[in-house]
Design a protein around this motif. Sequence first.
Motif, PDB file in Angstrom:
ATOM      1  N   PHE A   1      57.304  29.239  50.585  1.00 41.23           N
ATOM      2  CA  PHE A   1      56.289  29.931  50.613  1.00 41.23           C
ATOM      3  C   PHE A   1      55.946  30.325  49.166  1.00 41.23           C
ATOM      4  O   PHE A   1      56.713  30.191  48.281  1.00 41.23           O
ATOM      5  N   GLU A   2      54.928  30.839  49.024  1.00 42.32           N
ATOM      6  CA  GLU A   2      54.409  31.346  47.552  1.00 42.32           C
ATOM      7  C   GLU A   2      54.224  32.608  47.558  1.00 42.32           C
ATOM      8  O   GLU A   2      53.325  33.407  48.323  1.00 42.32           O
ATOM      9  N   ALA A   3      54.600  33.527  46.353  1.00 46.26           N
ATOM     10  CA  ALA A   3      54.277  34.958  46.396  1.00 46.26           C
ATOM     11  C   ALA A   3      53.552  35.172  45.205  1.00 46.26           C
ATOM     12  O   ALA A   3      53.823  34.418  43.875  1.00 46.26           O
ATOM     13  N   THR A   4      52.639  36.018  45.019  1.00 42.97           N
ATOM     14  CA  THR A   4      51.862  36.359  43.942  1.00 42.97           C
ATOM     15  C   THR A   4      51.901  37.755  43.522  1.00 42.97           C
ATOM     16  O   THR A   4      52.124  38.752  44.366  1.00 42.97           O
ATOM     17  N   ARG A   5      52.422  37.757  42.232  1.00 44.11           N
ATOM     18  CA  ARG A   5      52.814  39.436  41.691  1.00 44.11           C
ATOM     19  C   ARG A   5      51.694  39.420  40.802  1.00 44.11           C
ATOM     20  O   ARG A   5      51.230  38.617  39.967  1.00 44.11           O
ATOM     21  N   TYR A   6      50.980  40.805  40.688  1.00 38.52           N
ATOM     22  CA  TYR A   6      50.083  41.203  40.182  1.00 38.52           C
ATOM     23  C   TYR A   6      50.413  42.144  38.696  1.00 38.52           C
ATOM     24  O   TYR A   6      51.346  43.040  38.908  1.00 38.52           O
ATOM     25  N   VAL A   7      50.024  41.744  37.649  1.00 39.14           N
ATOM     26  CA  VAL A   7      50.459  42.458  36.483  1.00 39.14           C
ATOM     27  C   VAL A   7      49.290  43.580  36.088  1.00 39.14           C
ATOM     28  O   VAL A   7      48.335  43.037  35.575  1.00 39.14           O
ATOM     29  N   GLY A   8      49.492  44.773  36.430  1.00 35.28           N
ATOM     30  CA  GLY A   8      48.637  45.867  35.998  1.00 35.28           C
ATOM     31  C   GLY A   8      47.938  45.652  34.836  1.00 35.28           C
ATOM     32  O   GLY A   8      46.640  45.855  34.811  1.00 35.28           O
ATOM     33  N   PRO A   9      48.608  45.716  33.676  1.00 35.20           N
ATOM     34  CA  PRO A   9      47.940  46.118  32.456  1.00 35.20           C
ATOM     35  C   PRO A   9      46.776  44.586  32.080  1.00 35.20           C
ATOM     36  O   PRO A   9      45.926  45.103  31.515  1.00 35.20           O
ATOM     37  N   TRP A  10      47.212  43.584  32.328  1.00 31.36           N
ATOM     38  CA  TRP A  10      46.249  42.517  32.287  1.00 31.36           C
ATOM     39  C   TRP A  10      45.201  42.639  32.915  1.00 31.36           C
ATOM     40  O   TRP A  10      43.907  42.458  32.577  1.00 31.36           O
ATOM     41  N   LEU A  11      45.214  42.877  34.420  1.00 27.09           N
ATOM     42  CA  LEU A  11      44.128  43.269  35.067  1.00 27.09           C
ATOM     43  C   LEU A  11      43.290  44.250  34.638  1.00 27.09           C
ATOM     44  O   LEU A  11      42.012  44.325  34.833  1.00 27.09           O
ATOM     45  N   MET A  12      43.875  45.647  34.162  1.00 24.50           N
ATOM     46  CA  MET A  12      43.203  46.402  33.598  1.00 24.50           C
ATOM     47  C   MET A  12      42.066  46.001  32.397  1.00 24.50           C
ATOM     48  O   MET A  12      41.084  46.403  32.332  1.00 24.50           O
ATOM     49  N   LEU A  13      42.880  45.410  31.841  1.00 27.08           N
ATOM     50  CA  LEU A  13      42.210  44.607  30.419  1.00 27.08           C
ATOM     51  C   LEU A  13      40.762  43.904  30.941  1.00 27.08           C
ATOM     52  O   LEU A  13      40.098  44.009  30.136  1.00 27.08           O
ATOM     53  N   ALA A  14      41.249  43.214  31.759  1.00 27.59           N
ATOM     54  CA  ALA A  14      40.337  42.101  32.409  1.00 27.59           C
ATOM     55  C   ALA A  14      38.829  43.015  32.961  1.00 27.59           C
ATOM     56  O   ALA A  14      37.668  42.792  32.619  1.00 27.59           O
ATOM     57  N   ALA A  15      39.330  44.096  33.569  1.00 29.77           N
ATOM     58  CA  ALA A  15      38.245  44.957  34.168  1.00 29.77           C
ATOM     59  C   ALA A  15      37.592  45.581  32.985  1.00 29.77           C
ATOM     60  O   ALA A  15      36.324  45.848  33.071  1.00 29.77           O
ATOM     61  N   PHE A  16      38.449  46.189  31.962  1.00 27.29           N
ATOM     62  CA  PHE A  16      37.656  46.776  30.907  1.00 27.29           C
ATOM     63  C   PHE A  16      36.748  45.763  30.178  1.00 27.29           C
ATOM     64  O   PHE A  16      35.518  46.208  29.583  1.00 27.29           O
ATOM     65  N   LEU A  17      37.113  44.566  30.005  1.00 30.80           N
ATOM     66  CA  LEU A  17      36.340  43.465  29.157  1.00 30.80           C
ATOM     67  C   LEU A  17      34.921  43.226  29.847  1.00 30.80           C
ATOM     68  O   LEU A  17      33.968  43.174  29.355  1.00 30.80           O
ATOM     69  N   VAL A  18      35.153  43.161  31.317  1.00 31.43           N
ATOM     70  CA  VAL A  18      34.063  43.167  31.900  1.00 31.43           C
ATOM     71  C   VAL A  18      33.018  44.166  31.748  1.00 31.43           C
ATOM     72  O   VAL A  18      31.708  43.816  31.695  1.00 31.43           O
ATOM     73  N   ALA A  19      33.581  45.413  31.866  1.00 32.86           N
ATOM     74  CA  ALA A  19      32.590  46.447  31.544  1.00 32.86           C
ATOM     75  C   ALA A  19      31.945  46.474  30.291  1.00 32.86           C
ATOM     76  O   ALA A  19      30.894  46.593  30.039  1.00 32.86           O
ATOM     77  N   VAL A  20      32.810  46.106  29.228  1.00 38.53           N
ATOM     78  CA  VAL A  20      32.205  46.014  27.848  1.00 38.53           C
ATOM     79  C   VAL A  20      31.108  45.014  27.928  1.00 38.53           C
ATOM     80  O   VAL A  20      29.975  45.147  27.231  1.00 38.53           O
ATOM     81  N   ALA A  21      31.332  43.776  28.581  1.00 40.51           N
ATOM     82  CA  ALA A  21      30.302  42.529  28.461  1.00 40.51           C
ATOM     83  C   ALA A  21      29.110  43.148  29.253  1.00 40.51           C
ATOM     84  O   ALA A  21      27.945  42.922  28.745  1.00 40.51           O
ATOM     85  N   GLY A  22      29.439  44.071  30.352  1.00 40.14           N
ATOM     86  CA  GLY A  22      28.163  44.408  30.972  1.00 40.14           C
ATOM     87  C   GLY A  22      27.175  45.337  30.113  1.00 40.14           C
ATOM     88  O   GLY A  22      26.004  45.321  30.075  1.00 40.14           O
ATOM     89  N   LEU A  23      27.880  46.188  29.569  1.00 45.13           N
ATOM     90  CA  LEU A  23      27.127  47.252  28.468  1.00 45.13           C
ATOM     91  C   LEU A  23      26.564  46.472  27.193  1.00 45.13           C
ATOM     92  O   LEU A  23      25.308  46.641  26.990  1.00 45.13           O
ATOM     93  N   LEU A  24      27.142  45.542  26.757  1.00 42.46           N
ATOM     94  CA  LEU A  24      26.633  44.625  25.755  1.00 42.46           C
ATOM     95  C   LEU A  24      25.232  44.017  26.411  1.00 42.46           C
ATOM     96  O   LEU A  24      24.393  43.771  25.365  1.00 42.46           O
ATOM     97  N   GLY A  25      25.640  43.281  27.422  1.00 39.24           N
ATOM     98  CA  GLY A  25      24.370  42.678  27.898  1.00 39.24           C
ATOM     99  C   GLY A  25      23.181  43.294  28.327  1.00 39.24           C
ATOM    100  O   GLY A  25      22.034  43.229  27.905  1.00 39.24           O
ATOM    101  N   ILE A  26      23.243  44.530  28.861  1.00 37.13           N
ATOM    102  CA  ILE A  26      22.333  45.596  29.104  1.00 37.13           C
ATOM    103  C   ILE A  26      21.599  45.793  27.993  1.00 37.13           C
ATOM    104  O   ILE A  26      20.411  45.882  27.533  1.00 37.13           O
TER     105      ILE A  26
END
Length: 82
Positions: A44-69
């Motif tokens: 089987f395959e297990a997936t582990r999520y690393v919170g700080p990297w995912l939060m950084l990704a969400a933050f960068l998407v928000a910043v990109a959205g604001l810059l685009g707007i």
Amino acid sequence: MRRDIEVAVGEALAAVVALVLAVLSWNRGTVATVFAPLGEMPAFEATRYVGPWLMLAAFLVAVAGLLGIDAVTRVLRSAAEK
């Protein structure tokens, strides 16, 4: 007016860079581990999520959205002034 267009292009490029960094960050935020079969237990395959990297990704998407707007707003405002 020309300065607004230059700033808008710079913001659009920064938004693209932020989205690329968000994808890279998201990929670092998911770690897959494959376990081989052992006796009667199946593989089987297990997936582990690393919170700080995912939060950084969400933050960068928000910043990109604001810059685009803001870039679109600058272009539309510049076109309306003509």
